[in-house]
Structure formats: C-alpha cells, structure tokens
Design a protein around this motif. Structure first.
Motif, short mmCIF file in Angstrom:
data_model
loop_
_atom_site.label_atom_id
_atom_site.label_comp_id
_atom_site.label_asym_id
_atom_site.label_seq_id
_atom_site.Cartn_x
_atom_site.Cartn_y
_atom_site.Cartn_z
N UNK A 77 22.58 24.47 10.14
CA UNK A 77 21.64 23.43 9.70
C UNK A 77 21.52 23.35 8.18
N UNK A 78 21.80 24.46 7.49
CA UNK A 78 21.56 24.49 6.05
C UNK A 78 22.80 24.35 5.18
N UNK A 79 23.96 24.63 5.71
CA UNK A 79 25.17 24.53 4.88
C UNK A 79 25.53 23.07 4.63
N UNK A 80 25.97 22.74 3.41
CA UNK A 80 26.20 21.34 3.07
C UNK A 80 27.55 20.76 3.48
N UNK A 81 28.59 21.60 3.54
CA UNK A 81 29.94 21.05 3.73
C UNK A 81 30.71 21.88 4.75
#
Length: 154
Positions: free
Chosen positions: A22-26
């Motif tokens: 849920x928190x990682x951007x890529x």
C-alpha cells in the motif's frame, strides 16, 4: 495465495505485505513479447488486499505484451545499499484488462475501489483523472514471494 517455499524466515506476514504494497510508490512489471523477449517497465500501482491494479498506457509495449501473453511478474522492493534493509514482494500471475480501453470514465463498480486508492496515493486524495490514454490491468496473484532481511537481525 500460495505461500513461499524458500525463505520463510524472512517472509513478510500477510499484514506486513499488505502495508508494504500500500505504501510503495513504484513497481516493475515484467512481460514477454510475441517473440518471447522480456520487457521490464516501472509503473504506479495500487493494492486492494487481493489484487494489484496497474494503470497502464494502452499504446505501450507492456500493454501489447500483456494482450498477447498475459503472464506477468511484478516486483515491488526497497532498501538501498544496506543489506538488512532490503525488502520486497514478487507477484506472479496473469494481467487482465478491466473496463473500457482506453478508460474515459464510464462508471464501473469494479473500478471504484482501485480508482479511489489511486487518487489517494498519487493525487493527494484528489479525484482520479481520466485521460483517454490509460486503462486498468488487474493482477490477481497466483504466487507471491516476499522478503524482509531486517528479520535476520532477530
């Protein structure tokens, strides 16, 4: 989702994996073209707890590859240079098209959650924008492997 056979000591729990995704951007999406040649590309994504949603340009090599051969591998990782900070999740399965191609905003209940999650994650809680160039791919993982080398400290 089947559990991993190797590295269970460093595997993330389901809760850790969900929070990480849920928190990682890529993420990095690996596909294979018609000739079997691999292609990897970076992409924004959202995780709804059971599926990974990819908002992809429909005129991209990734899109063409998935339409021809839907099997994909997606990698989400972080950690940098410190070995004991490396963590990641690999998800394997088939990418499936959901909704109109390209997406222009026709209401579709199935896309309400991923579009809300995407707007919250990448648009500062704003409204999802339809540009007529992207469409949705859903990956319901058939296999998941995770690792968190910080668990080796224990």
């Amino acid at each position: 989702m089947p559990g991993q056979r190797r590295g269970t000591r460093i595997a993330m729990t389901d809760e850790e994996r969900d929070a990480f995704l849920r928190t990682q951007p890529v993420c990095r999406v690996a596909t294979a073209g018609a000739g079997g040649h691999p292609h990897t590309s970076a992409l924004w994504f959202v995780w709804d707890g059971t599926a990974l949603w990819l908002n992809s340009l429909t005129r991209s090599r990734r899109w063409a590859d998935i339409r021809h051969r839907p099997e994909i591998s997606v990698l989400v990782d972080d950690g940098g240079f410190d070995f004991l900070r490396l963590r990641g999740v690999e998800l394997l399965g088939c990418g499936e098209v959901v909704g109109e191609v390209p997406r222009k905003g026709t209401p579709l209940d199935e896309l309400a959650v991923p579009e809300r999650l995407f707007a919250e994650k990448y648009m500062n809680g704003g409204t999802f924008r339809y540009d007529g160039r992207h469409a949705w791919l859903r990956l319901r993982p058939e296999k998941v492997a995770s690792w968190d080398f910080a668990k080796l400290r224990a």
